[in-house]
Enzyme design. Structure first.
Site, PDB file in Angstrom:
ATOM      1  N   TRP A   6      -3.937  -1.549  -1.221  1.00 11.63           N
ATOM      2  CA  TRP A   6      -3.832  -2.950  -2.080  1.00 11.63           C
ATOM      3  C   TRP A   6      -4.250  -3.959  -1.126  1.00 11.63           C
ATOM      4  O   TRP A   6      -3.448  -4.233  -0.204  1.00 11.63           O
ATOM      5  CB  TRP A   6      -2.337  -3.319  -2.476  1.00 11.63           C
ATOM      6  CG  TRP A   6      -2.381  -4.534  -3.462  1.00 11.63           C
ATOM      7  CD1 TRP A   6      -2.072  -5.647  -3.090  1.00 11.63           C
ATOM      8  CD2 TRP A   6      -2.916  -4.430  -4.750  1.00 11.63           C
ATOM      9  NE1 TRP A   6      -2.210  -6.360  -4.113  1.00 11.63           N
ATOM     10  CE2 TRP A   6      -2.620  -5.766  -5.213  1.00 11.63           C
ATOM     11  CE3 TRP A   6      -3.196  -3.516  -5.650  1.00 11.63           C
ATOM     12  CZ2 TRP A   6      -2.937  -6.201  -6.251  1.00 11.63           C
ATOM     13  CZ3 TRP A   6      -3.466  -4.056  -6.849  1.00 11.63           C
ATOM     14  CH2 TRP A   6      -3.313  -5.251  -7.299  1.00 11.63           C
ATOM     15  N   ARG A  52       1.522   1.467  -6.071  1.00 14.26           N
ATOM     16  CA  ARG A  52       1.757   0.649  -4.828  1.00 14.26           C
ATOM     17  C   ARG A  52       0.248   0.012  -4.356  1.00 14.26           C
ATOM     18  O   ARG A  52       0.126  -0.843  -3.549  1.00 14.26           O
ATOM     19  CB  ARG A  52       2.300   1.297  -3.545  1.00 14.26           C
ATOM     20  CG  ARG A  52       3.598   1.880  -3.964  1.00 14.26           C
ATOM     21  CD  ARG A  52       3.967   2.655  -2.481  1.00 14.26           C
ATOM     22  NE  ARG A  52       4.236   1.622  -1.662  1.00 14.26           N
ATOM     23  CZ  ARG A  52       5.412   0.968  -1.176  1.00 14.26           C
ATOM     24  NH1 ARG A  52       6.198   0.835  -2.249  1.00 14.26           N
ATOM     25  NH2 ARG A  52       5.365  -0.017  -0.460  1.00 14.26           N
ATOM     26  N   LYS A  98      -2.429  -5.936 -19.461  1.00 11.98           N
ATOM     27  CA  LYS A  98      -1.949  -6.363 -18.188  1.00 11.98           C
ATOM     28  C   LYS A  98      -3.130  -7.297 -17.915  1.00 11.98           C
ATOM     29  O   LYS A  98      -2.777  -8.552 -17.367  1.00 11.98           O
ATOM     30  CB  LYS A  98      -1.924  -5.343 -17.050  1.00 11.98           C
ATOM     31  CG  LYS A  98      -1.388  -5.837 -15.970  1.00 11.98           C
ATOM     32  CD  LYS A  98      -0.372  -6.806 -15.942  1.00 11.98           C
ATOM     33  CE  LYS A  98       0.254  -7.484 -14.644  1.00 11.98           C
ATOM     34  NZ  LYS A  98       1.251  -8.473 -14.963  1.00 11.98           N
ATOM     35  N   GLU A 137       7.111 -11.937 -25.165  1.00 14.52           N
ATOM     36  CA  GLU A 137       6.050 -10.769 -25.103  1.00 14.52           C
ATOM     37  C   GLU A 137       6.844  -9.430 -24.804  1.00 14.52           C
ATOM     38  O   GLU A 137       6.391  -8.613 -24.926  1.00 14.52           O
ATOM     39  CB  GLU A 137       5.175 -11.057 -24.045  1.00 14.52           C
ATOM     40  CG  GLU A 137       5.674 -11.371 -22.837  1.00 14.52           C
ATOM     41  CD  GLU A 137       4.593 -11.555 -21.445  1.00 14.52           C
ATOM     42  OE1 GLU A 137       3.526 -11.108 -21.779  1.00 14.52           O
ATOM     43  OE2 GLU A 137       4.637 -12.376 -20.643  1.00 14.52           O
ATOM     44  N   ASN A 153       0.975  -0.166   6.139  1.00 18.97           N
ATOM     45  CA  ASN A 153       1.428  -0.849   4.933  1.00 18.97           C
ATOM     46  C   ASN A 153       2.187  -2.180   5.847  1.00 18.97           C
ATOM     47  O   ASN A 153       3.008  -1.940   6.164  1.00 18.97           O
ATOM     48  CB  ASN A 153       2.442  -0.161   4.036  1.00 18.97           C
ATOM     49  CG  ASN A 153       2.705  -1.231   2.956  1.00 18.97           C
ATOM     50  OD1 ASN A 153       2.157  -2.119   2.430  1.00 18.97           O
ATOM     51  ND2 ASN A 153       4.038  -0.758   2.395  1.00 18.97           N
ATOM     52  N   GLY A 154       1.473  -3.263   5.178  1.00 22.17           N
ATOM     53  CA  GLY A 154       2.064  -4.547   5.596  1.00 22.17           C
ATOM     54  C   GLY A 154       1.189  -5.569   6.059  1.00 22.17           C
ATOM     55  O   GLY A 154      -0.156  -5.293   5.620  1.00 22.17           O
ATOM     56  N   GLU A 176       7.563 -20.960 -19.697  1.00 27.77           N
ATOM     57  CA  GLU A 176       7.586 -19.651 -19.083  1.00 27.77           C
ATOM     58  C   GLU A 176       8.645 -18.720 -19.719  1.00 27.77           C
ATOM     59  O   GLU A 176       8.434 -17.533 -19.943  1.00 27.77           O
ATOM     60  CB  GLU A 176       7.469 -19.690 -17.747  1.00 27.77           C
ATOM     61  CG  GLU A 176       7.413 -18.417 -16.893  1.00 27.77           C
ATOM     62  CD  GLU A 176       6.255 -17.426 -17.317  1.00 27.77           C
ATOM     63  OE1 GLU A 176       5.162 -17.996 -18.087  1.00 27.77           O
ATOM     64  OE2 GLU A 176       6.135 -16.247 -17.044  1.00 27.77           O
ATOM     65  N   LYS A 211       7.923 -15.269 -21.884  1.00 27.30           N
ATOM     66  CA  LYS A 211       8.611 -13.803 -21.577  1.00 27.30           C
ATOM     67  C   LYS A 211       9.367 -13.283 -22.529  1.00 27.30           C
ATOM     68  O   LYS A 211       9.242 -12.211 -22.933  1.00 27.30           O
ATOM     69  CB  LYS A 211       9.447 -14.131 -20.281  1.00 27.30           C
ATOM     70  CG  LYS A 211       8.962 -14.415 -18.804  1.00 27.30           C
ATOM     71  CD  LYS A 211       8.574 -13.053 -18.341  1.00 27.30           C
ATOM     72  CE  LYS A 211       6.880 -13.012 -18.565  1.00 27.30           C
ATOM     73  NZ  LYS A 211       5.959 -14.028 -17.982  1.00 27.30           N
ATOM     74  N   CYS A 270       0.745  -1.163   0.019  1.00 29.58           N
ATOM     75  CA  CYS A 270       0.047  -0.049  -0.029  1.00 29.58           C
ATOM     76  C   CYS A 270       0.950   1.185   0.004  1.00 29.58           C
ATOM     77  O   CYS A 270       2.022   1.033   0.123  1.00 29.58           O
ATOM     78  CB  CYS A 270      -0.891   0.102   1.355  1.00 29.58           C
ATOM     79  SG  CYS A 270      -1.924  -1.498   1.578  1.00 29.58           S
ATOM     80  N   HIS A 320      11.839 -36.179 -32.484  1.00 27.68           N
ATOM     81  CA  HIS A 320      10.398 -36.521 -33.120  1.00 27.68           C
ATOM     82  C   HIS A 320      10.215 -35.269 -33.932  1.00 27.68           C
ATOM     83  O   HIS A 320       8.993 -35.247 -34.560  1.00 27.68           O
ATOM     84  CB  HIS A 320       9.632 -36.828 -32.213  1.00 27.68           C
ATOM     85  CG  HIS A 320       9.799 -37.877 -31.411  1.00 27.68           C
ATOM     86  ND1 HIS A 320       9.932 -39.235 -31.743  1.00 27.68           N
ATOM     87  CD2 HIS A 320      10.364 -37.988 -30.084  1.00 27.68           C
ATOM     88  CE1 HIS A 320      10.262 -40.088 -30.675  1.00 27.68           C
ATOM     89  NE2 HIS A 320      10.575 -39.256 -29.616  1.00 27.68           N
TER      90      HIS A 320
HETATM   91  C1  AGP Z   1       2.194 -13.159 -18.596  1.00 21.18           C
HETATM   92  O1  AGP Z   1       3.380 -12.491 -18.824  1.00 21.18           O
HETATM   93  C2  AGP Z   1       1.052 -12.395 -19.486  1.00 21.18           C
HETATM   94  N1  AGP Z   1       1.058 -10.982 -19.223  1.00 21.18           N
HETATM   95  C3  AGP Z   1      -0.258 -13.067 -19.657  1.00 21.18           C
HETATM   96  O2  AGP Z   1      -0.110 -14.326 -20.212  1.00 21.18           O
HETATM   97  C4  AGP Z   1      -0.982 -13.493 -18.178  1.00 21.18           C
HETATM   98  O3  AGP Z   1      -0.321 -14.147 -17.413  1.00 21.18           O
HETATM   99  C5  AGP Z   1      -2.311 -13.995 -18.644  1.00 21.18           C
HETATM  100  O4  AGP Z   1      -3.076 -13.134 -19.306  1.00 21.18           O
HETATM  101  C6  AGP Z   1      -3.153 -14.343 -17.596  1.00 21.18           C
HETATM  102  O5  AGP Z   1      -3.413 -13.087 -16.554  1.00 21.18           O
HETATM  103  P1  AGP Z   1      -4.048 -13.499 -15.268  1.00 21.18           P
HETATM  104  O6  AGP Z   1      -2.938 -14.211 -14.260  1.00 21.18           O
HETATM  105  O7  AGP Z   1      -4.073 -12.038 -14.602  1.00 21.18           O
HETATM  106  O8  AGP Z   1      -5.296 -14.296 -15.333  1.00 21.18           O
END
Ligand code: AGP
Length: 607
Positions: A74, A27, A602, A487, A100-101, A480, A484, A2, A503
């Site tokens: 938050w 935050r 996001k 994207e 905050n905490g 993963e 990263k 927060c 294969h």
């Molecule tokens: C991950 O780096 C991406 N931004 C995206 O794949 C994300 O993980 C996905 O949209 C799921 O989002 P969420 O965890 O908020 O459900």
């Protein structure tokens, strides 16, 4: 996480507090409030929603006063609401507190206070603090705060005002950041430097266990045992934009470096004297014994975390698990009934496909457990059980600290289920928990090794294609790492099961193509060496991620990033960090818009 601000001086406190909170919204931003001393009374205004809601209300109903505290929230304990917003006050409205905490022993303190006749208005952990100050009040607010702080367990940065001390703010710090802004005839407190940069670049950084007594012309800093502290003044030379990122160039890098604390904050409230203590819910033995199948459903990075969850739950709780991406699951023909448990994983708690999958499962009689980072999110409100990843707001589109806290959350859930089912001995569970508790420091070690990763990125960023290979858990982590890289740097990349190369996908390997080989699984190490030789002999440039003491891999690859010894099931939390950093530095070298990659959002709240 927060944001806290406080002001004492000659200006209108409300204006200063709002300006400061605006700089701290990154935050946390689900609710906000201020408490300002006006003619010997504390006026309180606090609302659910973004800071703009508070601001509009204050414009209509201003508070004149020169001393006050403010907070942007938050949520961790108690969903976003007016009454759960900070500041919190004692019943006599003489004391106001922002925090905050996480107060880990708040339930015990709350019960003791209720037994002493205190009434609570909110569901928050924070509200115990003003009531404790009220209860222990000696007439000396500083002495009282020292007594109260000695009763608290957990993490806290506190701002406290008391109407009987109309020119004093008290600040306390333990495990959550708090700074003091030094002005001319005025002083400030804040969770972070951006909040006060407009007024001063001179700050004291409070350390853990320190209390500050602040008036407009004086700042006294002491330890909780009363010993005076002499502090140097820190001259801030950051610009405002950098300051919001805590001095990092991007939120993504800041959040990668926040992972040790995020993991610790997620683990510690659920670990008591050697055993798991998931406070949010208590899965009954009879319920968990009735579950004959678990679906883990999520999207993107959260889906990759779900794959690790499958491994943990199947290995320890002996329940079959199917992991699926939500956009596929909801249009398939999954078999769901009252003996099915669905676990949805979602940082934002608002992802449309994941929410739709949750609703489908509930329609068919299944119970739903959410692993999410946002209190009060749609997914958290519609689930039967909620396990929060206390990672704090994740601002960068690329998910990093959410992923590693999802991994440790799913590990704790898997062990908890196994203990309930009796499929794991207490001693073995305790051993795994001790390994989980080492993770924050093991991640810290990787973060210290960033120069090697920068060096690798300076080689990799020119490549058109980058491949990731691994087996088992390493394969899940390579997915993963590949996501990263794609994207944030727009580099074409693919994660390949190392055992599958022969294969077909081996055809993609050519001279100089970078291949990131994850080789952290002891029982699969020799197999991985053979797969590495397969790609090496086709000219690949191989970077391995391996456990320290596996130096023999150096003969087979071009570069090695070592991670600490950890049990196979937990290496993912550590081995993903070099991949996050690699993606970040490749994107930096390519001049990409790292925090806001093109075409992405996001939180994907559309299908
Ligand atoms: C991950 O780096 C991406 N931004 C995206 O794949 C994300 O993980 C996905 O949209 C799921 O989002 P969420 O965890 O908020 O459900």
């Amino acid at each position: 996480m927060c944001g806290i601000v406080g002001y004492v001086g000659n200006k209108n406190a409300t204006d200063i507090l709002i300006e400061g909170l605006e700089k701290l919204e990154y935050r946390g931003y689900d609710s906000a409030g201020v408490a300002v001393l006006k003619e010997k009374n504390i006026e309180l205004r606090k609302y659910k929603g973004r800071l703009s809601v508070l601001k509009e209300n204050l414009q209509k109903d201003k508070i004149e006063g020169n001393l006050g505290i403010g907070h942007t929230r938050w949520a961790t304990h108690g969903e976003p609401s007016d009454i759960n917003s900070h500041p919190h006050m004692n019943s006599g409205s003489a004391i106001a507190v922002v925090h905050n905490g996480i107060i880990e022993n708040y339930l015990t303190l709350r019960e003791e206070l209720i037994n002493k006749g205190y009434e609570f208005l909110s569901e928050t952990d924070t509200e115990v603090i003003p009531h404790l100050i009220d209860y222990y009040y000696t007439g000396d607010i500083v002495e009282t705060v020292k007594i109260v702080v000695s009763k608290l367990e957990g993490s806290y940065a506190l701002g406290i005002i008391d109407k009987n001390n109309p020119d004093t703010i008290i600040a306390v710090r333990k495990d959550s950041p708090l700074i003091i802004g030094i002005g001319e005839g005025e002083n400030f407190i804040a969770s972070d430097i951006p909040a006060i940069l407009k007024y001063t670049r001179k700050v004291y950084i409070l350390e853990d266990g320190e209390i500050a007594v602040i008036t407009r012309n004086n700042i006294d800093i002491m330890k909780t045992d009363g010993t005076r502290v002499k502090k140097g003044i820190y001259d801030v030379n950051w610009n405002l934009e950098a300051a919001e990122k805590g001095g990092y160039d991007h939120f993504m890098l800041k959040e990668i470096y926040e992972q040790p604390k995020a993991i610790k904050d997620t683990i510690s409230p659920r670990y008591k004297d050697g055993s798991i203590n998931i406070g949010e819910f208590d899965l009954s033995k009879e319920y968990i014994d009735s579950v004959n199948k678990i679906y883990i459903v999520a999207c993107g990075t959260a889906y990759h975390a779900g794959l690790l969850g499958k491994m943990f739950i199947e290995k320890y709780a002996k329940i079959p698990v199917v992991v699926d991406v939500a956009s596929e699951f909801r249009y398939g023909s999954p078999f769901i009934d009252e003996n099915t448990l669905m676990i949805v994983v979602s940082q934002s708690g608002e992802t449309a496909d994941t929410l739709a999958a949750l609703r489908l499962a509930k329609e068919r009689g299944a119970k739903v457990m959410a692993v999410t980072n946002v209190v009060g999110s749609s997914i958290s409100r519609e689930s039967d059980y909620v396990f929060y990843t206390w990672a704090g707001p994740e601002i960068a589109v690329a998910s990093t600290k959410a992923y590693t806290t999802q991994l440790v959350s799913l590990a704790l859930i898997g062990i908890d289920m196994a203990l309930k089912k009796g499929t794991i001995e207490e001693t073995e569970a305790h051993k795994i928990l001790e390994e989980i508790r080492k993770l924050p420091s093991q991640v810290e070690l990787v973060l210290k090794n960033v120069e090697d990763i920068k060096d690798i990125a300076s080689h990799v960023y020119k490549s058109k294609d980058v491949f990731f290979i691994g087996r088992g858990i390493d394969y899940y982590v390579s997915m993963e790492g590949s996501l990263k890289l794609k994207e944030v740097s727009y580099t074409h990349s693919e994660a390949m099961a190392a055992g599958e190369l022969k294969h077909g996908t081996l055809a993609l390997i050519d001279e100089g193509i970078p291949v990131i080989a994850l080789a952290t699984q002891d029982k699969l190490f020799d197999k991985m060496i053979s797969n590495i030789k397969e790609v090496k002999s086709r000219g690949a440039y191989v970077i391995a991620i391996a456990k320290e003491n596996n130096e023999k891999i150096e003969k087979t690859v071009d570069k090695v990033i070592y991670i600490s010894e950890a049990i196979d099931e937990l290496t993912a939390v550590i081995s993903v960090v070099p991949l996050q950093l690699l993606a970040y530095y490749v994107a930096l070298n390519r001049g990409c818009d790292i925090d806001k990659p093109k075409n992405l959002a996001k939180s994907v709240t559309v299908e």
